[in-house]
Design an enzyme around this catalytic site. Sequence first.
Site, PDB file in Angstrom:
ATOM      1  N   LEU A  98      -7.101  -0.315  -2.649  1.00 17.02           N
ATOM      2  CA  LEU A  98      -6.449  -0.891  -3.833  1.00 17.02           C
ATOM      3  C   LEU A  98      -6.310  -2.403  -3.720  1.00 17.02           C
ATOM      4  O   LEU A  98      -6.185  -2.969  -2.643  1.00 17.02           O
ATOM      5  CB  LEU A  98      -5.105  -0.223  -4.119  1.00 17.02           C
ATOM      6  CG  LEU A  98      -4.027  -0.138  -3.049  1.00 17.02           C
ATOM      7  CD1 LEU A  98      -3.285  -1.436  -2.918  1.00 17.02           C
ATOM      8  CD2 LEU A  98      -3.072   0.981  -3.405  1.00 17.02           C
ATOM      9  N   ARG A  99      -6.367  -3.015  -4.893  1.00 20.83           N
ATOM     10  CA  ARG A  99      -6.251  -4.483  -4.969  1.00 20.83           C
ATOM     11  C   ARG A  99      -4.870  -4.830  -5.487  1.00 20.83           C
ATOM     12  O   ARG A  99      -4.401  -4.223  -6.460  1.00 20.83           O
ATOM     13  CB  ARG A  99      -7.277  -5.045  -5.968  1.00 20.83           C
ATOM     14  CG  ARG A  99      -8.712  -4.758  -5.639  1.00 20.83           C
ATOM     15  CD  ARG A  99      -9.567  -4.836  -6.891  1.00 20.83           C
ATOM     16  NE  ARG A  99      -9.166  -3.863  -7.899  1.00 20.83           N
ATOM     17  CZ  ARG A  99      -9.574  -3.867  -9.167  1.00 20.83           C
ATOM     18  NH1 ARG A  99     -10.375  -4.804  -9.597  1.00 20.83           N
ATOM     19  NH2 ARG A  99      -9.173  -2.935 -10.015  1.00 20.83           N
TER      20      ARG A  99
ATOM     21  N   ALA B  87     -16.546 -19.082  -7.102  1.00 19.34           N
ATOM     22  CA  ALA B  87     -16.217 -20.170  -6.173  1.00 19.34           C
ATOM     23  C   ALA B  87     -14.838 -20.717  -6.513  1.00 19.34           C
ATOM     24  O   ALA B  87     -14.367 -20.593  -7.640  1.00 19.34           O
ATOM     25  CB  ALA B  87     -17.262 -21.267  -6.287  1.00 19.34           C
TER      26      ALA B  87
ATOM     27  N   LYS C 132      14.782  -3.462   1.851  1.00 22.47           N
ATOM     28  CA  LYS C 132      13.761  -2.825   1.013  1.00 22.47           C
ATOM     29  C   LYS C 132      14.211  -1.435   0.568  1.00 22.47           C
ATOM     30  O   LYS C 132      14.099  -1.069  -0.607  1.00 22.47           O
ATOM     31  CB  LYS C 132      12.454  -2.731   1.813  1.00 22.47           C
ATOM     32  CG  LYS C 132      11.235  -2.507   0.970  1.00 22.47           C
ATOM     33  CD  LYS C 132       9.997  -2.369   1.817  1.00 22.47           C
ATOM     34  CE  LYS C 132       9.417  -3.713   2.227  1.00 22.47           C
ATOM     35  NZ  LYS C 132       8.275  -3.543   3.141  1.00 22.47           N
TER      36      LYS C 132
ATOM     37  N   VAL D 195       0.838  -1.210   0.000  1.00 24.47           N
ATOM     38  CA  VAL D 195       0.000   0.000   0.000  1.00 24.47           C
ATOM     39  C   VAL D 195       0.867   1.251   0.000  1.00 24.47           C
ATOM     40  O   VAL D 195       0.683   2.165  -0.813  1.00 24.47           O
ATOM     41  CB  VAL D 195      -0.953  -0.010   1.227  1.00 24.47           C
ATOM     42  CG1 VAL D 195      -1.628   1.350   1.402  1.00 24.47           C
ATOM     43  CG2 VAL D 195      -1.996  -1.098   1.072  1.00 24.47           C
TER      44      VAL D 195
ATOM     45  N   ASP E 167      11.077   3.508   5.599  1.00 21.33           N
ATOM     46  CA  ASP E 167      10.851   2.124   6.024  1.00 21.33           C
ATOM     47  C   ASP E 167      12.032   1.692   6.864  1.00 21.33           C
ATOM     48  O   ASP E 167      13.169   2.110   6.620  1.00 21.33           O
ATOM     49  CB  ASP E 167      10.699   1.203   4.807  1.00 21.33           C
ATOM     50  CG  ASP E 167       9.897  -0.054   5.122  1.00 21.33           C
ATOM     51  OD1 ASP E 167       8.754  -0.166   4.645  1.00 21.33           O
ATOM     52  OD2 ASP E 167      10.427  -0.914   5.861  1.00 21.33           O
TER      53      ASP E 167
ATOM     54  N   CYS F  23      -5.043  -9.284   3.336  1.00 26.94           N
ATOM     55  CA  CYS F  23      -6.136  -8.471   3.892  1.00 26.94           C
ATOM     56  C   CYS F  23      -7.307  -9.274   4.442  1.00 26.94           C
ATOM     57  O   CYS F  23      -7.615  -9.188   5.633  1.00 26.94           O
ATOM     58  CB  CYS F  23      -6.615  -7.485   2.834  1.00 26.94           C
ATOM     59  SG  CYS F  23      -5.355  -6.260   2.474  1.00 26.94           S
TER      60      CYS F  23
ATOM     61  N   LYS G 124      -7.001 -11.620   7.804  1.00 27.00           N
ATOM     62  CA  LYS G 124      -6.753 -10.899   9.064  1.00 27.00           C
ATOM     63  C   LYS G 124      -7.856  -9.869   9.347  1.00 27.00           C
ATOM     64  O   LYS G 124      -8.209  -9.658  10.501  1.00 27.00           O
ATOM     65  CB  LYS G 124      -5.358 -10.256   9.053  1.00 27.00           C
ATOM     66  CG  LYS G 124      -5.264  -8.943   8.357  1.00 27.00           C
ATOM     67  CD  LYS G 124      -3.939  -8.256   8.570  1.00 27.00           C
ATOM     68  CE  LYS G 124      -3.768  -7.093   7.619  1.00 27.00           C
ATOM     69  NZ  LYS G 124      -4.739  -6.027   7.731  1.00 27.00           N
TER      70      LYS G 124
ATOM     71  N   GLY H  25      -7.655 -15.588   0.079  1.00 27.12           N
ATOM     72  CA  GLY H  25      -6.418 -15.551   0.862  1.00 27.12           C
ATOM     73  C   GLY H  25      -5.869 -14.135   0.796  1.00 27.12           C
ATOM     74  O   GLY H  25      -6.622 -13.182   0.597  1.00 27.12           O
TER      75      GLY H  25
HETATM   76  C1  UDX Z   1      -8.666  -6.840  -1.042  1.00 30.83           C
HETATM   77  C2  UDX Z   1      -9.773  -5.838  -1.427  1.00 30.83           C
HETATM   78  O1  UDX Z   1     -10.375  -6.253  -2.670  1.00 30.83           O
HETATM   79  C3  UDX Z   1      -9.185  -4.435  -1.542  1.00 30.83           C
HETATM   80  O2  UDX Z   1     -10.233  -3.500  -1.819  1.00 30.83           O
HETATM   81  C4  UDX Z   1      -8.506  -4.086  -0.216  1.00 30.83           C
HETATM   82  O3  UDX Z   1      -7.913  -2.825  -0.295  1.00 30.83           O
HETATM   83  C5  UDX Z   1      -7.465  -5.122   0.148  1.00 30.83           C
HETATM   84  O4  UDX Z   1      -8.052  -6.420   0.174  1.00 30.83           O
HETATM   85  P1  UDX Z   1      -6.666  -8.050  -2.368  1.00 30.83           P
HETATM   86  O5  UDX Z   1      -6.318  -8.705  -1.066  1.00 30.83           O
HETATM   87  O6  UDX Z   1      -5.592  -7.459  -3.214  1.00 30.83           O
HETATM   88  O7  UDX Z   1      -7.723  -6.859  -2.119  1.00 30.83           O
HETATM   89  O8  UDX Z   1      -7.384  -9.165  -3.259  1.00 30.83           O
HETATM   90  P2  UDX Z   1      -8.841  -9.448  -3.860  1.00 30.83           P
HETATM   91  O9  UDX Z   1      -8.840  -9.201  -5.303  1.00 30.83           O
HETATM   92  O10 UDX Z   1      -9.910  -8.797  -3.069  1.00 30.83           O
HETATM   93  O11 UDX Z   1      -8.918 -11.039  -3.635  1.00 30.83           O
HETATM   94  C6  UDX Z   1      -8.816 -11.589  -2.326  1.00 30.83           C
HETATM   95  C7  UDX Z   1      -8.924 -13.081  -2.379  1.00 30.83           C
HETATM   96  O12 UDX Z   1     -10.243 -13.482  -2.741  1.00 30.83           O
HETATM   97  C8  UDX Z   1      -8.000 -13.771  -3.398  1.00 30.83           C
HETATM   98  O13 UDX Z   1      -7.425 -14.911  -2.815  1.00 30.83           O
HETATM   99  C9  UDX Z   1      -8.925 -14.142  -4.532  1.00 30.83           C
HETATM  100  O14 UDX Z   1      -8.482 -15.266  -5.247  1.00 30.83           O
HETATM  101  C10 UDX Z   1     -10.208 -14.452  -3.775  1.00 30.83           C
HETATM  102  N1  UDX Z   1     -11.430 -14.312  -4.581  1.00 30.83           N
HETATM  103  C11 UDX Z   1     -11.788 -13.107  -5.096  1.00 30.83           C
HETATM  104  C12 UDX Z   1     -12.247 -15.425  -4.777  1.00 30.83           C
HETATM  105  O15 UDX Z   1     -11.957 -16.538  -4.310  1.00 30.83           O
HETATM  106  N2  UDX Z   1     -13.398 -15.269  -5.496  1.00 30.83           N
HETATM  107  C13 UDX Z   1     -13.781 -14.079  -6.016  1.00 30.83           C
HETATM  108  O16 UDX Z   1     -14.856 -14.018  -6.631  1.00 30.83           O
HETATM  109  C14 UDX Z   1     -12.953 -12.958  -5.828  1.00 30.83           C
END
Ligand code: UDX
Length: 435
Positions: A151-152, A253, A35, A11, A30, A261, A264, A258
Site C-alpha cells: 500500500l501507498r 523528476a 496512539k 501499515v 501497540d 520506505c 531505508k 523520500g
Molecule cells: C512506497 C511504495 O510505492 C509502496 O508500494 C510500498 O508499500 C511502500 O513504499 P510510499 O512510500 O507510500 O509507497 O510512496 P510512493 O508513492 O511510492 O512515493 C515515494 C516517494 O517517491 C515520494 O517521495 C514521491 O514523491 C516520490 N516519487 C514518486 C517521485 O519523486 N517521482 C515519481 O514519479 C513517483
Amino acid sequence: MKVAVIGVGHVGLVTAATLAHFGHDVVGLDEDPAKIDTLQQGRAPFYEPGLQDLLDEVLGSGKLRFTREAAEAIEGADCAFICVGTPARADGEANLLAVENAARSVARNATGDIVVIQKSTVPVSTADRLHSIFAKATTHRIRLVSSPEFLREGAAVQDSLKPDRILVGSDDPEAHALMRKLYEPVLGGDCRYFEVDIHTAELAKHACNAFLALKISFANALARVCEASGADVVSVADIMGSDHRIGRDFLNAGLGYGGYCFPKDLLAFKAVAGRLGYDFGLLEEVMKINRGALDATVQKIKDALWNVESKKVLLLGLSFKPGTDDVRESPALNLARALTDLGAEVVGCDPQANEFAVREMPGLQVVEDPYKGAEGAHCIVVCTEWPEFADLDFVRLKGIVTLPMIVDGRNLLNEKDVVEAGFSYLPTGRPPANL
Ligand code: UDX
C-alpha cells in the site's frame, strides 16, 4: 476469524481496519500509549484519506478494538500480523528488534496453534530466524507467512480494500489455506494472488521498492541532462511511458524520493545483497542520484537568489508526498535544512503536515495560509505536489512577494499561469521561463 495485528502504524492500522471491514474480529496491539489512547477514543492518529470513515464503521460494528496488552490481543487468535517498524541502522541494515520482540510476544502469549503473518518489510531470510524463535519459545504449532504490503501512503485505504495483488509466501500448505480464507472477500476480480515460498515473498518486496526508486532516479538523472540540453523531461517521460514495456508511472523528476520506505529499503536491500555476496552497485547509484536531485534544486535556488543569506524562501509542501501528513525522510525538510544552513529564512506551508514538520525540525516557521507565507518572499519552491498549490491565485501572490521567483521541484504548476502573473519560473528538467 480472530486476528491480532501487532503494530498499528501506517501499515498495521490500515490492515487491521480492512480485515475488520471484511468481517474478521480484529484486535490492534501497540506499545505506544498515546496512539492506543487516540484509537480507543475512535480517532486515527495520522492523516490518511478515508481512514477515519473506515475506523468509524469498524469501531461502530465492534469488529475492531485496540489494546496495549499482548496477552489480550493474542489469546485465542487464529493469526497474528506483525506490522512493526524496521528502521535503518547506521550500516544500512534493517533493525529487526521490533520484529523479534513481536515474534517472541506471539510465541509467549499463544494459547493454541497460530499463523504468524510477517508484514513488516524485512531482508530475505528473516523467516529462518523467526522459525527458530518459534521452535524454542513455545510448544504450540506456529505457522509462518511472509505477506509484504504494497500500500501507498495517501492511497492506503483504497489499496488495502481493493488491492491489485496479494503476496503470500509460506512453506506450509495450512498457512496458505488460512490466508486464502482471510482474503476471500477480495479474491477473484482484478486482484492477483501470488502463492510463493517464503524467501521469494521476502525478497519481492525489496525488489519492488528498489525498482520503483530506480525509475524515479532514472527520471532525475534525465532531468539533469534535459536541463543541460534544453530538452523537456516531462515530454521525454511521456514518450518513454507510452511504451508499455516501460510505463509512465514513477518517471516524475523532482526533488527525489523520500518517505519511510524507499530510503531505508534501498539501504537494506543493498546491505543484504552484500551480505549474501553480491555487490548491488546499481542501488548505490540510485541513492546517489536521489541525493543529487535535492542538491540540484538547492543549486538552482542559489543561482536564482545569488546571495541566499537572509532571503525569505517559502516552501509549498512539507510532507514526503501529497495526501499524507508523513514527513519522514521528506525531501522538503531536507531542503529546508539545506537552505537554513545557507542562511535563508525558511517558511513552510503544508495542508496537513505542518505540525509533524515542526516536531521533526524544531524552530521551522510554518503557516497555514500560503498567501501569508508568501509575504516578502524572495523565492517560492514547490516541494510536494498537493493539488491545491496548482490552483493558487498567482496574480495575488505576485502582489505580495518581494521577488517573483518560483522553483517548481515537482513540475506541478502550469507555466502559463505563473508566467502571465509575472513570475520567473524554474521547473525541474524543463526549460525555465521568463528569467
Ligand atoms: C512506497 C511504495 O510505492 C509502496 O508500494 C510500498 O508499500 C511502500 O513504499 P510510499 O512510500 O507510500 O509507497 O510512496 P510512493 O508513492 O511510492 O512515493 C515515494 C516517494 O517517491 C515520494 O517521495 C514521491 O514523491 C516520490 N516519487 C514518486 C517521485 O519523486 N517521482 C515519481 O514519479 C513517483
